[in-house]
Motif scaffolding. Sequence first.
Motif: not given
Length: 381
Positions: A150, A152, A156, A161-163, A234-235, A238, A284
């Motif tokens: 992932g 990330l 976040p 909490n994702y870009r 992912r965190y 999400h 990231d």
Amino acid sequence: MKILVVGCGKVGSEIVRDLAASKDVDSVVATDASSESLARVKKWPKVETVRADLGQRNALTHLVNEADLVCGALPGRLGFELLQETVGLGRDIVDISYTPRDPFKLHRRALDSNCTLVPQCGVAPGFTNMCVGDASRRLEKVTRVRIYVGGLPQKPVPPLNYRVVFSLEDVINEYTRLVRVIENGHRKTVEPLSGRGFLAFPSVGKLEYFLTDGLGTLPRSLPKVHNMHELTLRYPGHAEIMNTLRALGYFDRRKVEVDGSLVEPRRLSIELLKSSFSVGTPEDFLAFRVDVEGISGGRRVLVRYQMLDRFDRKNRVSAMARTTAYPCTSVALLLGQKRLRWKGVVPPEKIAQDPELFNFVLSRLRARGVRPTIQTRVLGS
């Protein structure tokens, strides 16, 4: 060596930069439909830019014919089309795009054209496959493959909490495409965003994982493996948000009527999510773990490949771009140096079954600060 790079987005631009910096490459021709994307790569030595898209067949044919080999870095929906065009013209290609369409459908055509096609050669699938291929060489029998990966944000921003660190459309594809897995020797499909759990990743902390369709060519290459899964990291939280949107139909392709106009929920949702997926800073990290279990010397053994790569502040390059680009450029150089002896469709895992070739890829990654570790340990009876 003259290399054509088709697609100069977040990852494609790093493919261009890395190839142009190689002493084995005389020139890189970068082509994209976006003038803005081409402007980012134009400044580098040995780089020539040409604005074109797949719809301009004559222009693309000329560019492919003038190159020694091609690197494809287009979104998944366009990647297979580029493979078809390139193989039809008899040129070698290394491609990073992922599509559920089977690249082996082009195997006979590639053989007839006496060229080599290396599909899905990014980070996942791609380098993940190489790790599995290397492990299959180390073990007498592979029984289980479990892949976690992932990209990330380091900082976040709630609620997602994702870009986005690559194509947003391809991210949504991950969340909506049925997932191919192998369980207890049986191939099956399961719902995306299912199979959730938590993983403590070193130097990062608690992450959640869920099933996604990223095994690529592995089930075909290793048909005797009884359990095989690919999971996205992912965190925490999400996946539940994205699964709720999916379940409510926000990613459906079937158009609905709104005030007399037909609207595709998926297209609208992608447009609305663009801003939410762009919040925060670009810094990231890429968390990566490939666990391959099997038998060696009569004992159960685990071979673990793990890495944590971070944003390159000096060159302003994301960890996702770095870890996706360098497997591609490494294999492209192997092709250009005539060190790959196979023709037709050659999946990344096959390349890595040759320790000399895999070590070449590893050495180039490590020279660029991407440092995967390999650990082997005996499991309890």
